[in-house]
Design a protein around this motif. Structure first.
Motif, PDB file in Angstrom:
ATOM      1  N   ALA A  12      -9.931  36.955  60.753  1.00 43.47           N
ATOM      2  CA  ALA A  12      -8.918  37.878  61.269  1.00 43.47           C
ATOM      3  C   ALA A  12      -9.309  38.414  62.636  1.00 43.47           C
ATOM      4  CB  ALA A  12      -8.695  39.037  60.294  1.00 43.47           C
ATOM      5  N   SER A  15      -9.071  35.550  65.344  1.00 48.04           N
ATOM      6  CA  SER A  15      -7.665  35.211  65.596  1.00 48.04           C
ATOM      7  C   SER A  15      -6.963  36.312  66.379  1.00 48.04           C
ATOM      8  CB  SER A  15      -6.955  34.968  64.262  1.00 48.04           C
ATOM      9  OG  SER A  15      -5.599  34.717  64.453  1.00 48.04           O
ATOM     10  N   SER A  96      -3.476  44.181  64.592  1.00 46.60           N
ATOM     11  CA  SER A  96      -3.364  42.861  63.981  1.00 46.60           C
ATOM     12  C   SER A  96      -4.421  42.647  62.900  1.00 46.60           C
ATOM     13  CB  SER A  96      -3.471  41.784  65.063  1.00 46.60           C
ATOM     14  OG  SER A  96      -3.409  40.507  64.491  1.00 46.60           O
ATOM     15  N   VAL A  97      -5.656  43.045  63.184  1.00 43.25           N
ATOM     16  CA  VAL A  97      -6.716  42.878  62.191  1.00 43.25           C
ATOM     17  C   VAL A  97      -6.431  43.726  60.957  1.00 43.25           C
ATOM     18  CG1 VAL A  97      -9.165  43.216  61.683  1.00 43.25           C
ATOM     19  CG2 VAL A  97      -8.463  42.272  63.889  1.00 43.25           C
ATOM     20  N   ASP A 100      -3.679  42.112  58.940  1.00 41.89           N
ATOM     21  CA  ASP A 100      -4.118  40.910  58.229  1.00 41.89           C
ATOM     22  C   ASP A 100      -4.943  41.268  57.000  1.00 41.89           C
ATOM     23  OD1 ASP A 100      -4.381  37.895  58.236  1.00 41.89           O
ATOM     24  OD2 ASP A 100      -6.492  38.481  58.276  1.00 41.89           O
ATOM     25  N   ARG A 104      -3.653  40.723  53.026  1.00 44.07           N
ATOM     26  CA  ARG A 104      -4.405  39.909  52.072  1.00 44.07           C
ATOM     27  C   ARG A 104      -4.819  40.729  50.852  1.00 44.07           C
ATOM     28  NH1 ARG A 104      -8.882  38.406  54.303  1.00 44.07           N
ATOM     29  NH2 ARG A 104      -8.461  39.043  56.417  1.00 44.07           N
TER      30      ARG A 104
END
Length: 130
Positions: A12, A15, A96-97, A100, A104
């Motif tokens: 993560a 990315s 974003s991290v 993500d 999950r």
């Protein structure tokens, strides 16, 4: 390895860093700084309590033994980004991290418990418990 590094250890970070155009080491530093900042304020438990009682919608999606998973208004996130002098790219990388990792965790929880959990009403924030 810090607790936040363990939570955000997988792809993560790489990315999100690539998408944001920043280095993964810088993004890891920002993630650690954010977690430490939450502990240094009234504390993680205090912040979660404050947000649950003061925001119109309860932001707590769920909690497990390690962390709180929240869906917060962007304005709450923006306060922390401003406090830590994040650039817009850094801010988007951190968001974003968290998104993500939280999605999950939600998917894992749905698989384990069979009940739907959603983050659709806000921006995900994952806070390690103290």
């Amino acid at each position: 390895m810090s607790d936040s590094a363990a939570l955000f250890a997988d792809g993560a970070v790489e990315s999100a860093a690539a998408d944001a155009g920043i280095g993964p080491d810088r993004l890891r530093t920002l993630l650690e700084t954010h977690q430490q900042g939450m502990r240094d304020l009234p504390g993680v438990d205090g912040l979660v309590y404050e947000w649950r009682t003061s925001l119109r919608d309860d932001p707590l999606v769920f909690a497990d033994e390690a962390a709180y998973y929240l869906a917060l208004p962007r304005r709450i996130w923006r306060q922390f980004a401003d406090h830590h002098d994040m650039t817009d790219d850094e801010f988007e990388g951190v968001l974003s991290v968290h998104n993500d990792v939280a999605r999950r965790a939600v998917a894992d929880r749905d698989d384990a418990d069979g009940g739907p959990v959603t983050l659709d009403d806000g921006h995900a924030m994952v806070l390690l418990k103290e």
